[in-house]
Design an enzyme around this catalytic site. Sequence first.
Site, PDB file in Angstrom:
ATOM      1  N   ILE A 124       0.844  -1.193   0.000  1.00 60.29           N
ATOM      2  CA  ILE A 124       0.000   0.000   0.000  1.00 60.29           C
ATOM      3  C   ILE A 124       0.879   1.243   0.000  1.00 60.29           C
ATOM      4  O   ILE A 124       1.888   1.300   0.714  1.00 60.29           O
ATOM      5  CB  ILE A 124      -0.986   0.001   1.194  1.00 60.29           C
ATOM      6  CG1 ILE A 124      -1.999   1.145   1.053  1.00 60.29           C
ATOM      7  CG2 ILE A 124      -0.276   0.029   2.541  1.00 60.29           C
ATOM      8  CD1 ILE A 124      -3.242   0.989   1.903  1.00 60.29           C
ATOM      9  N   SER A 133       2.076  11.442   8.591  1.00 64.60           N
ATOM     10  CA  SER A 133       0.810  11.222   9.299  1.00 64.60           C
ATOM     11  C   SER A 133      -0.356  12.016   8.718  1.00 64.60           C
ATOM     12  O   SER A 133      -1.511  11.641   8.903  1.00 64.60           O
ATOM     13  CB  SER A 133       0.988  11.590  10.780  1.00 64.60           C
ATOM     14  OG  SER A 133       1.988  10.787  11.372  1.00 64.60           O
ATOM     15  N   GLN A 244      -7.547  -2.581  12.272  1.00 63.29           N
ATOM     16  CA  GLN A 244      -6.891  -3.891  12.168  1.00 63.29           C
ATOM     17  C   GLN A 244      -5.388  -3.740  11.974  1.00 63.29           C
ATOM     18  O   GLN A 244      -4.607  -4.493  12.559  1.00 63.29           O
ATOM     19  CB  GLN A 244      -7.497  -4.712  11.032  1.00 63.29           C
ATOM     20  CG  GLN A 244      -6.876  -6.092  10.902  1.00 63.29           C
ATOM     21  CD  GLN A 244      -7.755  -7.080  10.173  1.00 63.29           C
ATOM     22  OE1 GLN A 244      -8.850  -7.379  10.614  1.00 63.29           O
ATOM     23  NE2 GLN A 244      -7.286  -7.587   9.047  1.00 63.29           N
ATOM     24  N   GLU A 245      -4.972  -2.763  11.171  1.00 63.74           N
ATOM     25  CA  GLU A 245      -3.530  -2.567  10.953  1.00 63.74           C
ATOM     26  C   GLU A 245      -2.811  -2.277  12.260  1.00 63.74           C
ATOM     27  O   GLU A 245      -1.753  -2.841  12.546  1.00 63.74           O
ATOM     28  CB  GLU A 245      -3.286  -1.420   9.961  1.00 63.74           C
ATOM     29  CG  GLU A 245      -1.811  -1.180   9.695  1.00 63.74           C
ATOM     30  CD  GLU A 245      -1.538  -0.107   8.646  1.00 63.74           C
ATOM     31  OE1 GLU A 245      -0.361   0.171   8.388  1.00 63.74           O
ATOM     32  OE2 GLU A 245      -2.509   0.450   8.099  1.00 63.74           O
ATOM     33  N   ARG A 271      24.800 -16.333  32.935  1.00 66.14           N
ATOM     34  CA  ARG A 271      25.928 -15.393  33.012  1.00 66.14           C
ATOM     35  C   ARG A 271      26.289 -15.108  34.468  1.00 66.14           C
ATOM     36  O   ARG A 271      25.428 -14.740  35.276  1.00 66.14           O
ATOM     37  CB  ARG A 271      25.542 -14.099  32.288  1.00 66.14           C
ATOM     38  CG  ARG A 271      26.522 -12.955  32.435  1.00 66.14           C
ATOM     39  CD  ARG A 271      27.798 -13.185  31.651  1.00 66.14           C
ATOM     40  NE  ARG A 271      28.605 -11.985  31.633  1.00 66.14           N
ATOM     41  CZ  ARG A 271      29.896 -11.972  31.347  1.00 66.14           C
ATOM     42  NH1 ARG A 271      30.523 -13.103  31.044  1.00 66.14           N
ATOM     43  NH2 ARG A 271      30.584 -10.850  31.335  1.00 66.14           N
ATOM     44  N   LEU A 340      21.076  -5.505  30.387  1.00 62.13           N
ATOM     45  CA  LEU A 340      21.335  -6.686  31.210  1.00 62.13           C
ATOM     46  C   LEU A 340      22.286  -7.664  30.524  1.00 62.13           C
ATOM     47  O   LEU A 340      22.979  -8.432  31.195  1.00 62.13           O
ATOM     48  CB  LEU A 340      20.008  -7.388  31.541  1.00 62.13           C
ATOM     49  CG  LEU A 340      19.145  -6.681  32.593  1.00 62.13           C
ATOM     50  CD1 LEU A 340      17.730  -7.232  32.596  1.00 62.13           C
ATOM     51  CD2 LEU A 340      19.768  -6.814  33.985  1.00 62.13           C
ATOM     52  N   HIS A 341      22.350  -7.620  29.200  1.00 59.30           N
ATOM     53  CA  HIS A 341      23.303  -8.454  28.467  1.00 59.30           C
ATOM     54  C   HIS A 341      24.716  -7.868  28.504  1.00 59.30           C
ATOM     55  O   HIS A 341      25.674  -8.531  28.100  1.00 59.30           O
ATOM     56  CB  HIS A 341      22.878  -8.604  26.998  1.00 59.30           C
ATOM     57  CG  HIS A 341      21.888  -9.700  26.748  1.00 59.30           C
ATOM     58  ND1 HIS A 341      20.555  -9.607  27.084  1.00 59.30           N
ATOM     59  CD2 HIS A 341      22.043 -10.929  26.184  1.00 59.30           C
ATOM     60  CE1 HIS A 341      19.934 -10.716  26.722  1.00 59.30           C
ATOM     61  NE2 HIS A 341      20.806 -11.533  26.181  1.00 59.30           N
ATOM     62  N   THR A 368       2.053   7.268  13.940  1.00 60.06           N
ATOM     63  CA  THR A 368       2.970   7.440  15.066  1.00 60.06           C
ATOM     64  C   THR A 368       2.211   7.362  16.394  1.00 60.06           C
ATOM     65  O   THR A 368       0.994   7.560  16.456  1.00 60.06           O
ATOM     66  CB  THR A 368       3.688   8.800  15.001  1.00 60.06           C
ATOM     67  OG1 THR A 368       2.704   9.837  15.168  1.00 60.06           O
ATOM     68  CG2 THR A 368       4.428   9.002  13.690  1.00 60.06           C
TER      69      THR A 368
END
Length: 382
Positions: A124, A133, A244-245, A271, A340-341, A368
Amino acid sequence: MSTATFLKEEHAIFRKSVRSFLEKEVKPHYEKWEKDGLIPRDLWGKLGQQGLLCPWLPEEFGGGEADFGYSFVLIEELERVGSSLVGVPLHNDVVVPYLWHYGSTEQKKRWLPSCTSGKSVSAIGMTEPGTGSDLAAIKTTAILDGDSYVVNGSKTFISNGLHGDLFVVVCKTDPKAQPAHKGISLLVIDADTPGFTKGKKLDKVGLRSQDTIELSFEDVRVPKANLLGEAGRGFYYLMEQLQQERLIVAIAAIVSAERTLELTLDYVKERKAFGKPIGSFQHNQFTLVELATKIEIGRTFLDSLVERHMNQEDVVKEVSMAKYWLTDLAKEVVSSCVQLHGGYGYMEEYEVARRSRDIPVSAIYAGTNEIMKSIIAKKMGL
């Protein structure tokens, strides 16, 4: 993964089938596709053979007359593999519904069978280089000349653009209409129409293998028979289908958040730092607990909205809430989980790094999050 009450045994069977297909045809290749920057075109044919393209369409067009629960399951399973597969739900549950809801009997017979087989990929064209927008401000024109519309203008950020065969293009058929949105119509344009040019694939930060391009139209002659619905009704058609989108974007967002948390829980249990798993530190525990709680709340809200949507209720306000809140939540989750990684969260070999690139755009496309808040405000009478 959802355990919503609207999911029945047949949806569970369908989920197993989808997962099996993805395990064989997609997961082993996905990282390569990301590196190559493109999902191969032949995947669409395989999806069609499996009955995974527009399963909600009637059997006469190649569908299975399935309810939205099947779309829901498919969106969940695709997102668990990777966000760059977003083009499939876009085709299934965003673009093709325009053809179904507003197409004539002749148009449906002409276009829908190829959409379920994978022969035609749909896209689309709404967004323009200077217009995001504000749909009423689009500049692409389609002026009636005899039995054809002559289209001039350009579109950008068009998902499924490179592989696309059928394009629902938002045009101004009456540039002088007041208010401006009453001059908007939808035209279906074939990719091989003279004067219709596809630009190069856009180099995005995330969704790297999802094909997104620019389109340009230079005196493109489109048969009047390709007008979708009535002239001047395009803006209203778009508004009718956006619920729906945006729901689809919300579904993908919660799945991405759940997947990111799942990866991180595994990581923090393994870890070690200072002699013990980093998941045993209270600060990290509290961070994960807070994220898990928000995800549970978001999932419950989302599942209730999907059920109401399936019951054909008007839930535009609530879907707008879900779209903005869940995409913001997914961004929060991925940001915390990368932290955290530690340094590994910035490494390509860790899925969380890819998730951190892919999720931010969900707060931008399909309207947006600021636009979502404006819609909610109107619905609240403000």
